[in-house]
Design a protein around this motif. Structure first.
Motif, short mmCIF file in Angstrom:
data_model
loop_
_atom_site.label_atom_id
_atom_site.label_comp_id
_atom_site.label_asym_id
_atom_site.label_seq_id
_atom_site.Cartn_x
_atom_site.Cartn_y
_atom_site.Cartn_z
N ALA D 216 39.86 35.95 56.29
CA ALA D 216 39.07 37.13 56.62
C ALA D 216 37.78 37.12 55.82
O ALA D 216 37.55 36.22 55.02
CB ALA D 216 39.89 38.38 56.34
N ASP D 217 36.97 38.13 56.01
CA ASP D 217 35.66 38.14 55.35
C ASP D 217 35.74 38.72 53.95
O ASP D 217 34.84 39.41 53.50
CB ASP D 217 34.65 38.92 56.20
N ASN D 218 36.83 38.45 53.26
CA ASN D 218 36.95 38.90 51.88
C ASN D 218 35.91 38.21 51.01
O ASN D 218 35.65 37.02 51.18
CB ASN D 218 38.34 38.59 51.34
N ALA D 219 35.36 38.96 50.05
CA ALA D 219 34.26 38.44 49.25
C ALA D 219 34.61 37.11 48.61
O ALA D 219 33.79 36.17 48.59
CB ALA D 219 33.87 39.45 48.19
N GLY D 220 35.81 37.00 48.10
CA GLY D 220 36.20 35.76 47.42
C GLY D 220 36.15 34.58 48.37
O GLY D 220 35.59 33.52 48.06
N VAL D 236 36.80 35.66 59.56
CA VAL D 236 36.70 36.58 60.68
C VAL D 236 36.54 37.98 60.10
O VAL D 236 37.28 38.37 59.21
CB VAL D 236 37.96 36.51 61.56
N THR D 237 35.55 38.69 60.62
CA THR D 237 35.28 39.99 60.00
C THR D 237 36.37 40.99 60.33
O THR D 237 36.92 41.00 61.43
CB THR D 237 33.94 40.58 60.47
N ASN D 238 36.61 41.80 59.37
CA ASN D 238 37.67 42.80 59.47
C ASN D 238 37.29 43.89 58.51
O ASN D 238 37.84 44.03 57.45
CB ASN D 238 38.99 42.13 59.10
N TRP D 294 37.76 42.52 48.36
CA TRP D 294 37.04 43.43 49.27
C TRP D 294 36.36 42.66 50.38
O TRP D 294 35.65 41.67 50.12
CB TRP D 294 35.97 44.21 48.50
N PRO D 295 36.52 43.08 51.62
CA PRO D 295 35.73 42.47 52.69
C PRO D 295 34.24 42.69 52.42
O PRO D 295 33.85 43.76 51.92
CB PRO D 295 36.18 43.23 53.94
#
Ligand SMILES: Nc1ncnc2c1ncn2[C@@H]1O[C@H](COP(=O)(O)OP(=O)(O)OP(=O)(O)O)[C@@H](O)[C@H]1O
Ligand SMILES: Nc1ncnc2c1ncn2[C@@H]1O[C@H](COP(=O)(O)OP(=O)(O)OP(=O)(O)O)[C@@H](O)[C@H]1O
Ligand SMILES: [Mg+2]
Ligand SMILES: [Mg+2]
Lengths: 521, 326, 324, 319
Positions: D216-220, D236-238, D294-295
């Motif tokens: 997912a689009d998590n910062a990490g 993938v954005t979420n 965090w996304p």
């Protein structure tokens, strides 16, 4: 004997791992007899009772009830077969009230009440929770519960050991009548006077084996002792008192001075001194405040008034550690209260060594071992099962509770009925030990429920009644009748017959004397 | 005198008795059996890398199980270890961003000491049941951590290199975490068997009144115990964050129930007075291997959990059978 | 009266606490009314059954960590069986699910008796097993509850002759709780079996020596626990209309409420009323915190603190009692 | 200065995505200027617990409730009671079955489909994939499973080597990955349900070959996609900021501006690092200042009006 036995057990064996609690025990009980089961501590008496009543199962053996082979697998089955035990430990459910306990076992209430009254407890509240009832009364309730269902065979395991003389008498009386009515009683006790007052025959166990069955006739005690202890024959009167008697120029300052001590409503006014090198006996009926006295001296409870002085210094104890620091160590009568049952003999004896915060660090193993071993040797503790104290017999457990303070080299011992449930041989050792301790300049306060012990160990007697010291006198004047009268709060010199123990040949009726005790004042 | 040594004892019984006297042996055998099953299911899996990996994951569990072992010896249990470990991990990771690592470390251990102290006082002085006490402090701790989290959302988190090295690093194929664990384990084992404090833990768990009459001050022992347990949990948290490298608010929670299971499998009695740490360590290894074993079995999640439960039960029961034979 | 107070003092105190909290609630939200009370009871329902399940085994001297998992399993079983089936079919499903609870509870007890593994470990293992089983029944929340089942806990009981104002304070859910619990508990408490449960909790050895069939009693206690947990599972399905395979927070809540309710964790003491009142108290506290819009994270702190404080207070008064 | 009280009900606490969601709700409530007070019931619980929270919010007489449902059907009764009491109900992130409620949600099925399709393409349309799902039983997970299966059906030569539930727990996922690597089973790709950065860590630490990864689009993870050498993957954005959108929707309805449909779907995007175009997108999106959990999509155009500082500060009205 033409009658066939009610209960006949042969070849009973029981192993706990490597320890053989019973190897080849047999026991035959006739209708109408009170049959003593005797043996030194650890001989296997309790184990045999437990097997007969289905509390544990035997590894081998045959049990006939009225000639029929029965396989008793549970206490409930034993009860159906007419066998009812009173075990060495109280068996009421602690959190249920007495009434619920009766319902649980299907015991009829009215007969129970009648028996309780008969056994010397006139004012029992059957709504009281068992946990709140004193030990001695609990024992009596256990007995009353068993009697109420009119068992064919009643098995009493050291029924009288925790009882004060007044209650013990009642029990003996009731038990004797059981025999008269054609039922049988198996009676375990270490007190010969009870055996001779009560029993018809005795089966003697040694090391898990039945070594003899004897008729109880005057003078048979020596024979029983011989059977119980094997070749070891002990002199029954070895009191080393004479030595201490001479060495008693009373020091200016007593070791322990108790002044007007009060605890709640139970202990009202107690004053006495305890000198170095002295064994002072405390004598009291059940519930006269002696528990509170000892607890206060041990730092377990806080007195509500009065003073305690140690070596002339006033002290206030808020925790047993304070008393221990002042050199007062308490040996409770109930060993379950003093022992960590799953731990080894060694750890139990060494327990006080680690108690203080500064001793929490690494243990000096070798030093500790030396101290422990010497204490074990002095008390001749049977260490076959030393890995866990709970595997020792009751008597040996009792010795461990004392050994702890011998190892710690305590200056003053507060012994509360330390010979409770201990065999004759061991008792002699404990008497000797206490005298020896006193001989080394230490002091002992010794409460006992067996009056004859007073003469054997004590230098002075302190009599407590109704929470007060009613008399203090030297041991020379302390024969049993005198002690008994004093314990009942009667002035010295008055004459009255008290109980079958005072006179084994008196009839049971005489003991229903007007000053029958039971109620605490 | 009354030992039954004369007639020959059958081999089965002798074996049983042998194992009963050395309770570690059946545990080790069990561990080996599990590893063998693993190897049979996936030939070649048991290699150096796998062993190192297993040890790495078993260590945090083993330390937390150490907390349980010690508290269980006194008849207690410490359910707050998960929260404490999580707190120290989270605080370390967030504080090290702006603080000197040493300061961050002290800050991270502070809640551990505090919670341990509160647990100890609650259990030792007020006699609250340990289950409830530690459950309560763990709820409080979690709440505080979440409030704290709000204040550091902006500053982010970072895993100090030392912790990452300790948690994940290998030296010559040997996990660095052992550098921390071996001395720690040795210290726990020594404390339990050879120090006054260790003695008191067993004795207090066995019969508290007896220890009191021997002059032991219960509250001191219990307070010290729960503080030690908490500090160990805090250290575990630091180690674990080095291993997982992702601070979360429930980082170590999943280790709590397994830590109890590890101590029990290792032979420590939940009722107090009996047990030891070496068994616990093997218990932790057994559980870790078991988890791997179940991961490898291709079956639905539900079936896997069922199997896990059954195996834990079976292992404990079999072990008790062997050891409790008297 | 003093006998009553001595025996039921703790429960009485809890009840007073509940009433006080209720007054506080009215102060915070003057419009808090009978409908809101109905909501409270519906929230209480699954907790009450969970705590009943826990109480029975705790009194018997044990602990049951599998309560929540059992609720999940029975809930998904009920929901998946009722999904798409006729309303009448549910008449068969309900007793079936209750029987599952009873039998699985008994299995818990049997495992404890047979393996001699401590109860806390056995039920920890069955926790995993039941969770797994729940996931096999439904791998995601789903299924459906019969409409008449759901209707059982919504609305109030129309008692003829009672003014509507009072009637409104008698939610059906409360009646259901009282009926289910009383039908099982009151006869039990009065029977020899009930005494036996208290007896084995108080002292297993003494109970055995008093002729109590310890093993059988323990199995029955766990079976009852399973039965109550199944009621709890059904209550979940009734209120949510679905079954969820992942267990809710009922395990820890049940242990906490048992202790708050005055049941000693060692066994042998206490009753069912105290823990259920404790559940009401805990739920109402949550309502109050929501009404006050307290930072949600603070609620965890407050709940924990209440738990610790109340138990400490209990310990404190017992200590005082012992001294005097 | 606002006039409304909004109740919020969320059932997962202390996890990055949900925290961002709640912060977005607070920030949006503050930024809108229309909200006097938020009443947030935010804790770990299940459908039954959420029902309790919703009913408590009804007792508290809020004007609107924004809810991330623990289960779509399980809270139907509570939502129905809320609507009856005249309260506006908006569900975010996941759908609900109560017809009177409005829904604004990420398209979970599409989320999984997009990522899986890209992944299978990267694998050349064949090979073994390691399928790391979310929490067994969670509804977002089963929706995603639908999308994943849909993509799988389009690539008949792709096989699932193993399927595990990470429980959306970082530590558990990492351990599962390490165990799996130790088995030596060859794989050609990894699909994760958003637990991604620890998976990359695990691969790097055990020096295993870096196969394509979807997360997912998590910062990490977004950071790793640019910084870890040899890593091919897609985020993938979420957006957790969907929470802010939910507040906006609720306020619109309260102000009488009802949307045309009951359901608003936010379509996910895919950012990959296989093409230069994708790399640029990733670079633009990367935000190392955020917590790795965090996304990075902290706002949704047209729906949220707060600034980054506001969401990071995570303060609602009156705080
Ligand atoms: N549970 C047990 N485990 C191991 N050994 C035991 C156990 N119970 C009893 N024993 C051993 O069995 C032997 C007999 O014990 P028992 O209690 O029957 O003695 P006793 O004759 O009643 O002694 P006492 O007069 O001291 O009560 C002792 O050596 C004791 O150590
Ligand atoms: N409900 C959800 N909606 C969208 N994404 C989710 C959801 N749950 C998990 N994720 C994904 O999982 C990643 C992190 O996992 P996380 O631990 O946050 O799951 P979760 O929030 O606990 O799951 P859920 O909210 O469904 O219980 C997020 O980046 C996100 O992609
Ligand atoms: Mg005996
Ligand atoms: Mg004895």
């Amino acid at each position: 004997m033409t009658t066939s036995p009610l209960l006949d057990a042969t070849g009973v064996a029981k192993n706990y791992g490597a320890v053989a609690a019973l190897r080849n025990a047999s026991l035959s009980v006739l209708p109408g007899e009170v049959h003593a089961l005797m043996g030194a501590n650890g001989a296997g008496k309790s184990t045999l009772v437990k097997i007969l009543t289905g509390a544990i199962s035997a590894n081998a053996g045959r049990i006939l009830i009225r000639g029929e082979a029965r396989d008793i697998r549970s206490p409930a089955a034993a009860r159906r077969a007419g066998l009812l035990p009173v075990y060495q430990e109280p068996s009421l459910i602690p959190d249920l009230d007495v009434l619920s306990n009766l319902r649980l076992t299907g015991t009829p209430v009215e007969p129970f009440r009648a028996w309780v009254r008969e056994l010397g407890i006139p004012d029992l509240d059957i709504r009281e929770t068992a946990r709140d009832i004193p030990l001695a009364v609990l024992r009596v309730l256990d007995l009353a519960r068993a009697l109420a269902v009119e068992p064919d065979v009643l098995l009493l395991d050291e029924m009288t050991a925790a009882l004060p003389a007044n209650l013990a008498e009642k029990v003996l009386e009731v038990v004797r009548r059981q025999g008269d009515s054609g039922r049988a009683v198996i009676f375990i006790s270490h007190r010969f006077v009870e055996i001779s007052a009560l029993c018809d025959r005795a089966t003697v166990l040694r090391d898990g084996e039945t070594v003899g069955v004897v008729d109880i006739v005057p003078g048979v005690e020596e024979k029983i002792v011989e059977l119980m202890l094997g070749t070891r024959i002990v002199k029954t009167h070895v009191a080393a008192r004479s030595a201490a008697q001479k060495a008693a120029p009373a020091p200016a300052r007593p070791r322990l001075a108790v002044r007007n001590l009060r605890v709640g409503t139970k202990l009202n006014d107690v004053s006495f001194d305890l000198a170095d090198g002295e064994v002072a006996g405390a004598v009291a009926l059940e519930g006269q405040g002696q528990d509170e006295l000892f607890a206060a001296l041990a730092g377990s409870i806080r007195p509500s008034g009065g003073a305690i002085e140690v070596d002339g210094q006033p002290v206030k104890f808020s925790h047993p550690i304070d008393a221990i620091r002042a050199g007062l160590a308490y040996v409770p009568g109930d060993r379950a209260e003093a022992l960590a049952m799953q731990r080894s003999v060694r750890e139990n004896i060494a327990l006080p060594f680690s108690a203080a915060l500064r001793n929490w660090g690494p243990i000096a193993m070798r030093q500790e071992r030396a101290k422990v071993v010497s204490a074990i040797e002095r008390l001749q503790i049977d260490t076959r099962a030393q890995g866990e104290v709970q595997r020792l017999s009751g008597g040996n457990q009792q010795k461990v509770t004392i050994a702890r303070w011998i190892a710690a080299d305590t200056r003053t011992l507060l012994c509360f009925d330390p010979t409770r449930g201990i065999d004759v041989g061991t008792k002699q050792e404990i008497y000797k030990l206490l005298r020896e301790v006193a001989g080394h300049g230490k002091s002992v306060l010794f409460y006992t429920s067996e009056l004859e012990e007073v003469q054997r160990v004590c230098d002075r007697v302190i009599v407590i009644f109704g929470g007060r010291v009613v008399d203090i006198f030297p041991v020379e004047e302390a024969d049993e009748p005198t002690l008994m009268r004093a314990a009942y709060g009667l002035p010295r010199g008055a004459k009255a017959d008290i109980g079958i123990l005072a006179d084994p040949h008196s009839s049971p009726e005489t003991s229903n004397s007007p000053n029958s005790p039971g109620a605490t004042p | 005198m009354s030992t039954t040594a004369i007639q020959p004892v059958p081999f089965g019984r002798r074996l049983k008795r042998f194992m009963a006297d050395r309770p570690l042996i059946p545990l080790i055998i069990l561990l080996v059996i599990l590893v063998v099953i693993l190897q049979i299911l996936r030939p070649g899996i048991v290699n150096e890398r796998w062993i190192a990996n297993t040890i790495k994951f078993a260590i945090p569990l083993a330390i937390l199980a150490g907390c349980q072992t010690m508290t269980m010896l006194t008849g207690g249990i410490d359910l707050s270890v998960g929260t404490v470990a999580t707190m120290s991990a989270f605080i370390m990771a967030t504080q090290v961003v702006n603080q000197d690592p040493a300061v961050a470390f002290l800050l991270a251990m502070m809640p551990a000491v505090l919670i341990g102290l509160v647990n100890g006082i609650g259990v030792g002085v007020f006699r609250v049941h340990p289950l409830i006490m530690t459950l309560g402090t763990s709820l409080i701790g979690t709440g505080c951590l979440q409030v704290y989290q709000r204040t550091v959302i902006a500053s982010g988190a970072k895993i100090p290199d030392v912790l990452a090295w300790l948690g994940t690093g290998l030296t010559y194929g040997v996990p660095n975490a052992l550098l921390l664990f071996v001395p720690l384990a040795a210290l726990i084992v020594f404390t339990l068997s050879r120090t006054g404090f260790g003695r008191l833990l067993y004795a207090v768990g066995d019969n508290e009144r007896a220890t009191r009459l021997s002059g032991v001050q219960y509250w001191q022992v219990i307070t010290a115990l729960y503080v030690i347990s908490s500090v160990l949990a805090g250290i575990t948290g630091l180690l674990y964050i080095g291993l997982i490298k992702a601070p979360s608010l429930s980082l170590a929670e999943p280790l709590v129930l397994p830590s109890v299971a590890a101590a029990v499998i290792g032979g420590t009695s939940i009722f107090g007075g009996r047990g030891g740490y070496t068994g616990t360590i093997i218990g932790a290894l057994i559980l870790t291997v078991l988890t791997t074993l179940l991961t490898i079995l291709q079956m639905p999640e539900g079936a896997r959990r069922i199997l896990f439960g059954l195996i834990v039960l079976f292992v404990t029961a079999a072990y008790l059978r062997i050891v409790e034979e008297r | 009266m003093s006998y009553f107070l001595r025996r039921q003092g703790w429960v009485f105190g809890l009840f007073v606490l509940f009433v006080a909290l209720f007054i506080v609630t009215r102060l915070i939200q003057p419009a808090y009314g009978s409908g809101d009370f109905g909501s409270l009871v519906r929230a209480v329902l699954p907790y009450a059954f969970a705590v009943a399940a826990q109480t029975v085994v705790v009194i018997a001297g044990g602990i049951d960590l599998s309560v929540a998992a059992m609720m999940a399993l029975t809930s998904v079983t009920a929901a998946s069986m009722m999904a798409g089936a006729s309303e009448e079919y549910a008449l068969f499903v309900v007793p079936f699910v209750l029987a599952i609870g009873l039998v699985l509870g008994a299995v818990n007890g049997m495992l404890i008796v047979v393996t001699r593994v401590p109860d806390i470990v056995v039920t920890l293992a069955t926790l995993f097993v039941l969770q797994g089983a729940a996931l096999l029944v439904l791998d995601a929340p789903g299924g459906a509850g019969a409409e008449w089942l759901k209707a059982l806990i919504s609305g109030t009981v129309p008692v003829p002759g009672l003014p509507d104002g009072i009637d409104a304070w008698l939610p059906k859910a409360l009646l259901l709780l009282i009926v289910c619990v009383c039908i099982i508990w009151i006869p039990l408490r009065r029977s020899r079996l009930g005494l036996s449960i208290y007896a084995i909790g108080s002292s297993e050895l003494a109970a055995f020596r008093s002729g109590v069939p310890v093993a059988r009693t323990r199995i029955i206690a766990y079976a009852l626990s399973g039965l109550f947990a199944a009621f709890g599972g059904l209550a979940l399905t009734m209120s949510t209309g679905i079954g969820a395979p992942i267990p809710g927070p009922y395990l820890l809540a049940s242990v906490a409420a048992v202790v708050l309710g005055g049941v000693a964790l060692g066994g042998g003491k206490g009753g069912l009323l105290g823990p259920i009142v404790a559940v009401f108290v805990l739920r109402l506290v949550r309502t109050d915190l929501t009404l006050l819009a307290i930072d949600p994270n603070v609620t965890a702190i407050i709940e924990g603190a209440i738990m610790v404080a109340v138990v400490m207070f209990g310990a404190f008064i017992t200590m005082r009692g012992r001294q005097s | 200065a606002g006039k409304y009280t909004i109740g919020i009900s969320n059932t997962v606490q202390g996890n990055g995505w949900r925290e961002e969601m709640v912060c977005a709700m607070k920030a949006q409530a503050l930024a809108s200027g229309e909200v006097a007070k938020l009443n947030i019931a935010h804790r770990n619980t299940d459908a039954a617990g959420q029902l309790e929270d919703i009913r408590n919010l009804i007792s508290a007489k809020v004007d609107a409730i924004v809810v991330n449902p623990a289960d779509p059907a399980g809270i139907k009764a509570g939502l129905e009671e809320a609507t009856k009491a005249g309260i506006v109900v908006v569900a975010v992130d996941q759908a609900v079955t109560e017809p009177s409620a409005y829904i604004i949600s990420n398209n979970q099925e599409q989320y999984a489909y997009l990522g899986a399709k890209w992944l299978f393409g990267q694998m050349g349309g064949k090979g073994e994939v390691f399928y790391m799902r979310g929490a067994a039983g969670a509804s977002a997970d089963s929706d995603r499973d639908k999308g994943f299966k849909k993509a799988l059906a389009e690539f008949p030569d792709v096989k699932v080597a193993q399927e595990v539930f990470t429980g959306w727990q970082q530590d558990q996922a990492k351990q599962q990955m390490l165990s799996f690597l130790a088995t030596g089973t060859p794989i050609n790709g990894i699909w994760t349900s958003g637990i991604d950065n620890v998976i990359v860590d695990a691969l790097v630490e055990s020096q295993a070959p870096l196969v394509p990864i979807v997360g997912a689009d998590n910062a990490g993870f977004v950071g790793q996609l640019s910084s870890v050498k040899g890593l091919v993957g897609a985020a993938v954005t979420n957006p957790g900021s969907i929470g802010g959108a939910g507040v906006t929707l609720a306020l619109q309805i309260l102000d009488g501006k009802k949307p045309a449909q009951q359901t608003v779907l936010v379509e996910p995007q895919l950012w990959e690092n296989a093409t230069d175009e994708g790399k640029a997108k990733l670079k633009a999106a990367a935000d190392p200042s955020l917590s790795p959990e965090w996304p990075v999509s902290i706002s949704i155009p047209d729906w949220t009006t707060y600034t980054k500082d506001q969401i990071v500060a995570c303060k609602g009205p009156g705080e």
